[in-house]
Design a protein around this motif. Structure first.
Motif, PDB file in Angstrom:
ATOM      1  N   LEU A 175       1.169  -2.013   0.013  1.00 57.40           N
ATOM      2  CA  LEU A 175      -0.109   0.508   0.745  1.00 57.40           C
ATOM      3  C   LEU A 175       1.147   1.245   0.028  1.00 57.40           C
ATOM      4  CD1 LEU A 175      -2.657  -0.796   2.684  1.00 57.40           C
ATOM      5  CD2 LEU A 175      -2.839  -1.018   0.045  1.00 57.40           C
ATOM      6  N   VAL A 176       1.906   1.404   0.654  1.00 55.26           N
ATOM      7  CA  VAL A 176       3.122   2.293   0.381  1.00 55.26           C
ATOM      8  C   VAL A 176       3.097   2.520  -1.098  1.00 55.26           C
ATOM      9  CG1 VAL A 176       5.052   2.993   0.698  1.00 55.26           C
ATOM     10  CG2 VAL A 176       4.298   1.574   2.569  1.00 55.26           C
ATOM     11  N   PHE A 177       2.813   1.574  -2.045  1.00 56.29           N
ATOM     12  CA  PHE A 177       3.614   2.029  -3.097  1.00 56.29           C
ATOM     13  C   PHE A 177       2.565   2.461  -3.862  1.00 56.29           C
ATOM     14  CE2 PHE A 177       7.467  -0.409  -1.932  1.00 56.29           C
ATOM     15  CZ  PHE A 177       8.235   0.264  -2.354  1.00 56.29           C
ATOM     16  N   LEU A 178       1.614   2.280  -3.657  1.00 54.00           N
ATOM     17  CA  LEU A 178      -0.306   2.376  -4.394  1.00 54.00           C
ATOM     18  C   LEU A 178      -0.483   3.867  -5.185  1.00 54.00           C
ATOM     19  CD1 LEU A 178      -2.574  -0.610  -3.947  1.00 54.00           C
ATOM     20  CD2 LEU A 178      -1.018   0.227  -6.189  1.00 54.00           C
ATOM     21  N   PRO A 179       0.097   4.494  -3.914  1.00 55.22           N
ATOM     22  CA  PRO A 179      -0.168   6.033  -3.673  1.00 55.22           C
ATOM     23  C   PRO A 179       0.542   6.448  -5.110  1.00 55.22           C
ATOM     24  CG  PRO A 179      -0.288   5.150  -1.752  1.00 55.22           C
ATOM     25  CD  PRO A 179       0.562   4.546  -2.141  1.00 55.22           C
ATOM     26  N   MET A 180       1.753   6.132  -4.726  1.00 58.94           N
ATOM     27  CA  MET A 180       3.035   6.641  -5.740  1.00 58.94           C
ATOM     28  C   MET A 180       2.273   6.463  -6.897  1.00 58.94           C
ATOM     29  SD  MET A 180       6.808   5.937  -3.571  1.00 58.94           S
ATOM     30  CE  MET A 180       7.403   5.331  -5.338  1.00 58.94           C
ATOM     31  N   ALA A 181       2.241   5.455  -7.195  1.00 59.82           N
ATOM     32  CA  ALA A 181       1.695   5.164  -8.580  1.00 59.82           C
ATOM     33  C   ALA A 181       0.398   5.768  -8.998  1.00 59.82           C
ATOM     34  CB  ALA A 181       1.056   3.500  -8.655  1.00 59.82           C
ATOM     35  N   SER A 182       0.325   6.521  -8.353  1.00 61.40           N
ATOM     36  CA  SER A 182      -1.503   7.741  -8.765  1.00 61.40           C
ATOM     37  C   SER A 182      -0.813   8.737  -9.395  1.00 61.40           C
ATOM     38  CB  SER A 182      -2.680   7.160  -7.542  1.00 61.40           C
ATOM     39  OG  SER A 182      -1.729   8.231  -7.082  1.00 61.40           O
ATOM     40  N   GLY A 183      -0.039   8.878  -9.199  1.00 64.63           N
ATOM     41  CA  GLY A 183       1.173  10.557  -9.150  1.00 64.63           C
ATOM     42  C   GLY A 183       1.005  10.336 -10.781  1.00 64.63           C
ATOM     43  N   PRO A 184       1.742  10.425 -10.934  1.00 63.75           N
ATOM     44  CA  PRO A 184       1.096  10.500 -12.549  1.00 63.75           C
ATOM     45  C   PRO A 184      -0.376  10.373 -13.017  1.00 63.75           C
ATOM     46  CG  PRO A 184       2.419   7.937 -11.998  1.00 63.75           C
ATOM     47  CD  PRO A 184       2.545   8.759 -11.347  1.00 63.75           C
ATOM     48  N   ILE A 185      -0.960  10.173 -12.579  1.00 61.15           N
ATOM     49  CA  ILE A 185      -2.563   9.581 -13.043  1.00 61.15           C
ATOM     50  C   ILE A 185      -3.232  11.248 -12.854  1.00 61.15           C
ATOM     51  CG2 ILE A 185      -4.701   8.841 -12.822  1.00 61.15           C
ATOM     52  CD1 ILE A 185      -2.885   6.375 -12.439  1.00 61.15           C
ATOM     53  N   VAL A 186      -3.299  11.632 -11.895  1.00 60.81           N
ATOM     54  CA  VAL A 186      -3.142  13.239 -11.199  1.00 60.81           C
ATOM     55  C   VAL A 186      -2.924  13.767 -12.134  1.00 60.81           C
ATOM     56  CG1 VAL A 186      -3.634  14.961  -9.173  1.00 60.81           C
ATOM     57  CG2 VAL A 186      -3.579  12.098  -8.466  1.00 60.81           C
ATOM     58  N   ILE A 187      -1.482  14.366 -12.378  1.00 57.95           N
ATOM     59  CA  ILE A 187      -1.305  14.985 -13.131  1.00 57.95           C
ATOM     60  C   ILE A 187      -1.552  14.767 -14.943  1.00 57.95           C
ATOM     61  CG2 ILE A 187       1.480  15.975 -14.051  1.00 57.95           C
ATOM     62  CD1 ILE A 187       2.692  14.321 -12.221  1.00 57.95           C
ATOM     63  N   PHE A 188      -1.410  13.420 -15.253  1.00 63.32           N
ATOM     64  CA  PHE A 188      -2.069  13.214 -16.617  1.00 63.32           C
ATOM     65  C   PHE A 188      -3.384  13.779 -16.661  1.00 63.32           C
ATOM     66  CE2 PHE A 188       1.767  10.267 -16.589  1.00 63.32           C
ATOM     67  CZ  PHE A 188       2.340  11.398 -17.753  1.00 63.32           C
ATOM     68  N   GLY A 189      -4.607  13.194 -15.431  1.00 65.64           N
ATOM     69  CA  GLY A 189      -5.570  13.629 -15.370  1.00 65.64           C
ATOM     70  C   GLY A 189      -6.188  15.152 -15.812  1.00 65.64           C
ATOM     71  N   ARG A 190      -5.374  15.672 -15.502  1.00 63.96           N
ATOM     72  CA  ARG A 190      -5.220  17.286 -15.103  1.00 63.96           C
ATOM     73  C   ARG A 190      -4.880  18.434 -17.239  1.00 63.96           C
ATOM     74  NH1 ARG A 190      -2.606  18.358 -10.579  1.00 63.96           N
ATOM     75  NH2 ARG A 190      -4.012  18.175  -9.467  1.00 63.96           N
ATOM     76  N   LYS A 191      -3.779  17.231 -17.601  1.00 67.80           N
ATOM     77  CA  LYS A 191      -3.080  17.503 -19.178  1.00 67.80           C
ATOM     78  C   LYS A 191      -4.665  17.080 -20.090  1.00 67.80           C
ATOM     79  CE  LYS A 191       1.254  17.511 -18.801  1.00 67.80           C
ATOM     80  NZ  LYS A 191       1.755  19.008 -17.993  1.00 67.80           N
ATOM     81  N   PHE A 192      -5.038  15.839 -19.604  1.00 71.49           N
ATOM     82  CA  PHE A 192      -5.826  14.877 -20.277  1.00 71.49           C
ATOM     83  C   PHE A 192      -7.282  16.295 -21.021  1.00 71.49           C
ATOM     84  CE2 PHE A 192      -4.713  10.809 -19.567  1.00 71.49           C
ATOM     85  CZ  PHE A 192      -3.174  10.823 -20.591  1.00 71.49           C
ATOM     86  N   ARG A 193      -7.688  16.849 -19.587  1.00 71.31           N
ATOM     87  CA  ARG A 193      -8.652  17.477 -19.731  1.00 71.31           C
ATOM     88  C   ARG A 193      -8.806  18.918 -20.386  1.00 71.31           C
ATOM     89  NH1 ARG A 193     -12.939  17.321 -14.898  1.00 71.31           N
ATOM     90  NH2 ARG A 193     -14.419  18.976 -15.123  1.00 71.31           N
ATOM     91  N   ARG A 194      -7.451  19.276 -20.492  1.00 72.88           N
ATOM     92  CA  ARG A 194      -7.241  20.784 -20.952  1.00 72.88           C
ATOM     93  C   ARG A 194      -6.997  20.378 -22.047  1.00 72.88           C
ATOM     94  NH1 ARG A 194      -2.733  22.398 -22.669  1.00 72.88           N
ATOM     95  NH2 ARG A 194      -1.605  20.677 -21.733  1.00 72.88           N
ATOM     96  N   LEU A 195      -6.485  19.836 -22.465  1.00 70.10           N
ATOM     97  CA  LEU A 195      -6.459  19.242 -23.939  1.00 70.10           C
ATOM     98  C   LEU A 195      -7.769  18.537 -24.666  1.00 70.10           C
ATOM     99  CD1 LEU A 195      -2.867  17.013 -23.802  1.00 70.10           C
ATOM    100  CD2 LEU A 195      -3.840  19.248 -25.873  1.00 70.10           C
ATOM    101  N   SER A 196      -8.007  18.160 -23.720  1.00 68.96           N
ATOM    102  CA  SER A 196      -9.511  17.655 -24.449  1.00 68.96           C
ATOM    103  C   SER A 196     -10.632  18.523 -25.139  1.00 68.96           C
ATOM    104  CB  SER A 196     -10.687  16.513 -23.104  1.00 68.96           C
ATOM    105  OG  SER A 196     -11.691  16.230 -23.755  1.00 68.96           O
ATOM    106  N   ILE A 197     -10.759  19.327 -23.775  1.00 67.26           N
ATOM    107  CA  ILE A 197     -11.515  21.300 -24.119  1.00 67.26           C
ATOM    108  C   ILE A 197     -11.222  21.546 -25.814  1.00 67.26           C
ATOM    109  CG2 ILE A 197     -11.667  23.434 -23.894  1.00 67.26           C
ATOM    110  CD1 ILE A 197     -11.357  22.795 -20.704  1.00 67.26           C
ATOM    111  N   GLY A 198      -9.606  21.897 -25.439  1.00 69.03           N
ATOM    112  CA  GLY A 198      -9.094  22.773 -26.903  1.00 69.03           C
ATOM    113  C   GLY A 198      -9.841  21.702 -28.052  1.00 69.03           C
ATOM    114  N   TYR A 199      -9.587  19.498 -27.669  1.00 69.60           N
ATOM    115  CA  TYR A 199      -9.931  19.344 -28.793  1.00 69.60           C
ATOM    116  C   TYR A 199     -11.302  19.289 -29.421  1.00 69.60           C
ATOM    117  CZ  TYR A 199     -11.491  14.558 -31.162  1.00 69.60           C
ATOM    118  OH  TYR A 199     -11.851  14.350 -31.972  1.00 69.60           O
ATOM    119  N   GLN A 200     -12.058  19.338 -28.754  1.00 69.55           N
ATOM    120  CA  GLN A 200     -14.025  19.856 -28.744  1.00 69.55           C
ATOM    121  C   GLN A 200     -13.952  20.815 -29.380  1.00 69.55           C
ATOM    122  OE1 GLN A 200     -16.172  17.590 -27.845  1.00 69.55           O
ATOM    123  NE2 GLN A 200     -15.001  16.710 -28.079  1.00 69.55           N
TER     124      GLN A 200
END
Ligand SMILES: Nc1ncnc2c1ncn2[C@@H]1O[C@H](COP(=O)(O)OP(=O)(O)OP(=O)(O)O)[C@@H](O)[C@H]1O
Ligand SMILES: [Mg+2]
Length: 590
Positions: A175-200
């Protein structure tokens, strides 16, 4: 944990909350499918748990009885899990599709509550893109990702339980490692949203470009701007591709990053778990069962980055849809607005001023009364406000000062429907739909009888050419009536107005697009239409209005002359100048 993290992040999202409200009517079905999902999650965990007896009891202790029982139990587990899987996934799919359908209906219905000004300021292609692309994007987010997220959440909870049950110390390390893996997901999530607004936005622009240039293909060809349009469209497509590639870069990067994190965790677990078994603190079965649960846990964790990007795209689409749904119409019916009784006495403009939002006044304190049965002609130079004035009567826009009254009732106090029912508008631009001639004439009056439709066509001088069409009244006319001449299209739209049989008629340069020959035909149709009606005619060609009961001259938003043709000619003012100019012109042409 990873799942929980992004799940809770999502739950705080206002867009998601609002989406949740759209979900409300479906909550019984959702609860049912969630219950099924819990069962599937439990059975997933059960599968992992069964590895322990398999190894320890069968392989290690050679328990013969269990050798028969375990495969049977496994079959039962798969079968039951399958049943519940079908129930929840199918139900959820249905709920997802239903929300999307409801949302499309809602947006479309909402569009019609909006005022004309909204449509003038928003490109058509963009609106189409909202209803089709944005909703489709939301659909894939809702029916695939959001649902998968819920399902995975149940599995994760069950599998975590197995992990803790098998070896809580090892579980803690994990369980110590799982939150570490979620780091990129949170960061990428924001990027995805911004890109997606642009895409639309880019998609909306491209749709709009397509819409405009396909509808206006004649202009493109006539001006030989094919190359120019091709380049403009290519640039838009390139921008779309650039956006998608940027998205792909993050998506492709997110996957190996998450996988690598998982690899680190796995290496640690094998090392630590193996030590536990060697020390005798654990059994191989327990360890393998733990590892199985972890591997099964890893699968949904791996997928979450993709799901996340789809959800972010969907949320961006939802944002835009909700923004559209939040647009308030400028023209609204008062609560308890009454119906307008049949028009009897007069239509009155009382000190009417008007300006388009953010622009100076185009009509200045205008007074005008049109009597029942009167034919009033409105003339004046281009840009003087004639069309604007006529648009105020059906409340396409509201006056900014003063009032318009019909039979002494302010038109803002009566229901829009009853107001518009009493007004027929024929403009220079004919709008015919891609449907049969009959359907186009009957538009807005589907209860008209066969003979009424024929009569309307006859009065509009359209019957002869309609009967010569391959399927007569059943002939389908293409979009914007491409199979008909301008004059024929105009006469069909006049037939539509005749059938509507509204007491107030507004003709805004109904014949100005036509040549003299077809204008004569259409004029005859219009004369029929004007009989026994109160008419406001706007015309450039003054010869068509000389016999009007009254002519008013509008200049820069003010009424400057008023009277019959003879009176105005005798006055020798603006009208007489206009008339003599045209007369000289026509004499010159002839
Ligand atoms: N949607 C709009 N937004 C802002 N200004 C507008 C809008 N529509 C028209 N106008 C302005 O209002 C004025 C009156 O326009 P209107 O269309 O009523 O003139 P018109 O008398 O019908 O002209 P024409 O004879 O050329 O049809 C013009 O100056 C025009 O630029
Ligand atoms: Mg006009």
């Amino acid at each position: 944990m990873l799942k929980l993290n992004s799940f809770f992040l999502l739950c705080k999202d206002p867009t998601l909350k609002r989406l949740g409200r759209e979900l409300k009517p479906y909550s019984p079905k959702l609860l049912l499918s969630m219950a099924c999902m819990v069962v599937v999650g439990l059975f997933n965990a059960l599968q992992a748990w069964m590895v322990q007896p398999l190894l320890d009891e069968i392989f290690y202790r050679k328990d013969a009885q269990l050798l028969y029982l375990l495969p049977l139990a496994l079959l039962a587990v798969f079968f039951i899990k399958g049943l519940f899987y079908f129930s929840y996934s199918f139900t959820l799919e249905k709920v997802g599709q239903s929300i999307i359908r409801d949302l499309r209906n809602k947006v479309y219905a909402h569009l019609y509550t909006l005022s004309l000004s909204y449509f003038q300021n928003t490109p058509t292609g963009e609106l189409i893109s909202r209803i089709m692309n944005d909703v489709a994007m939301l659909q894939s987010a809702v029916s695939h990702s959001l649902i998968r997220l819920l399902r995975d959440l149940c599995s994760v909870v069950g599998l975590l339980a197995v992990i803790f049950y098998m070896d809580w110390r090892l579980a803690l390390v994990t369980l110590v490692f799982l939150p570490m893996a979620s780091g990129p997901i949170v960061i990428f999530g924001r990027k995805f949203r911004r890109l997606s607004i642009g895409y639309q936005n880019l998609m909306a622009e491209a749709s709009n470009h397509l819409h405009e240039t396909i509808a206006g293909v004649r202009i493109v060809k006539a001006f030989s701007t094919e190359e120019y349009e091709k380049q403009r469209f290519a640039a838009k497509l390139q921008a779309i591709m650039d956006n998608l590639m940027e998205n792909a870069r993050y998506r492709c990067l997110a996957h190996p990053m998450v996988e690598f994190m998982g690899g680190i965790g796995m290496a640690l677990i094998i090392w630590f778990g193996g030590m536990q078994v060697m020390n005798g603190h654990s059994t191989p079965g327990t360890f393998m069962s733990f590892l199985t649960a972890l591997i099964m846990l890893y699968e949904p964790v791996k997928g979450v980055t993709n799901i996340n990007s789809t959800i972010q795209q969907g949320m961006a689409a939802a944002d835009r849809l909700f923004a559209l749904l939040d647009v308030q119409p400028d023209i609204r019916e008062k609560s308890g607005a009454r119906d307008l009784p049949p028009f009897q006495r007069c239509l009155e403009f009382d000190r009417v001023s008007f300006h388009y939002p953010g622009n100076p006044d185009v009509l200045h304190s205008l007074n005008l009364t049109v009597q029942h049965g009167e034919m009033l002609a409105l003339v004046g130079p281009s840009g003087s406000g004639k069309t604007t004035l006529s648009n105020l009567v059906p409340r396409f826009y509201d006056v900014t000062a003063g009032a318009i009254r019909i039979d002494s009732q302010d038109i803002r106090d009566i229901s829009l429907r009853s107001l518009r029912q009493q007004i027929a508008v024929v403009t220079q631009q004919t709008i015919l739909f891609n449907d049969t001639v009959r359907a186009n004439i009957m538009y807005g009056r589907n209860n008209a009888s066969e003979s009424e439709v024929r009569e309307a066509a006859r009065a509009a001088f359209a019957l002869d050419f309609i009967e010569e069409l391959p399927q007569g009244f059943e002939t389908v006319i293409g979009e914007a009536g491409v199979r008909l001449s301008g004059g024929q299209q105009q006469r069909i739209s006049i037939a539509r107005a005749i059938l509507k049989n509204a007491p107030i008629l507004i003709l805004d340069e109904a014949t100005s697009a036509l040549d003299t020959e077809s204008e004569r035909e259409v004029q005859k149709a219009l004369d029929n239409l004007m009989q026994n009606r109160t008419t406001i005619v706007i015309a450039h060609r003054l010869s068509t209005i000389v016999h009007a009961h009254r002519i008013v001259v509008l200049k820069q938003g003010r009424l400057i002359e008023e009277g019959s043709h003879e009176e105005l000619i005798a006055l020798g003012g603006e009208y007489s100048t206009l008339y003599h100019l045209q007369f000289a012109d026509e004499a010159h042409q002839a």
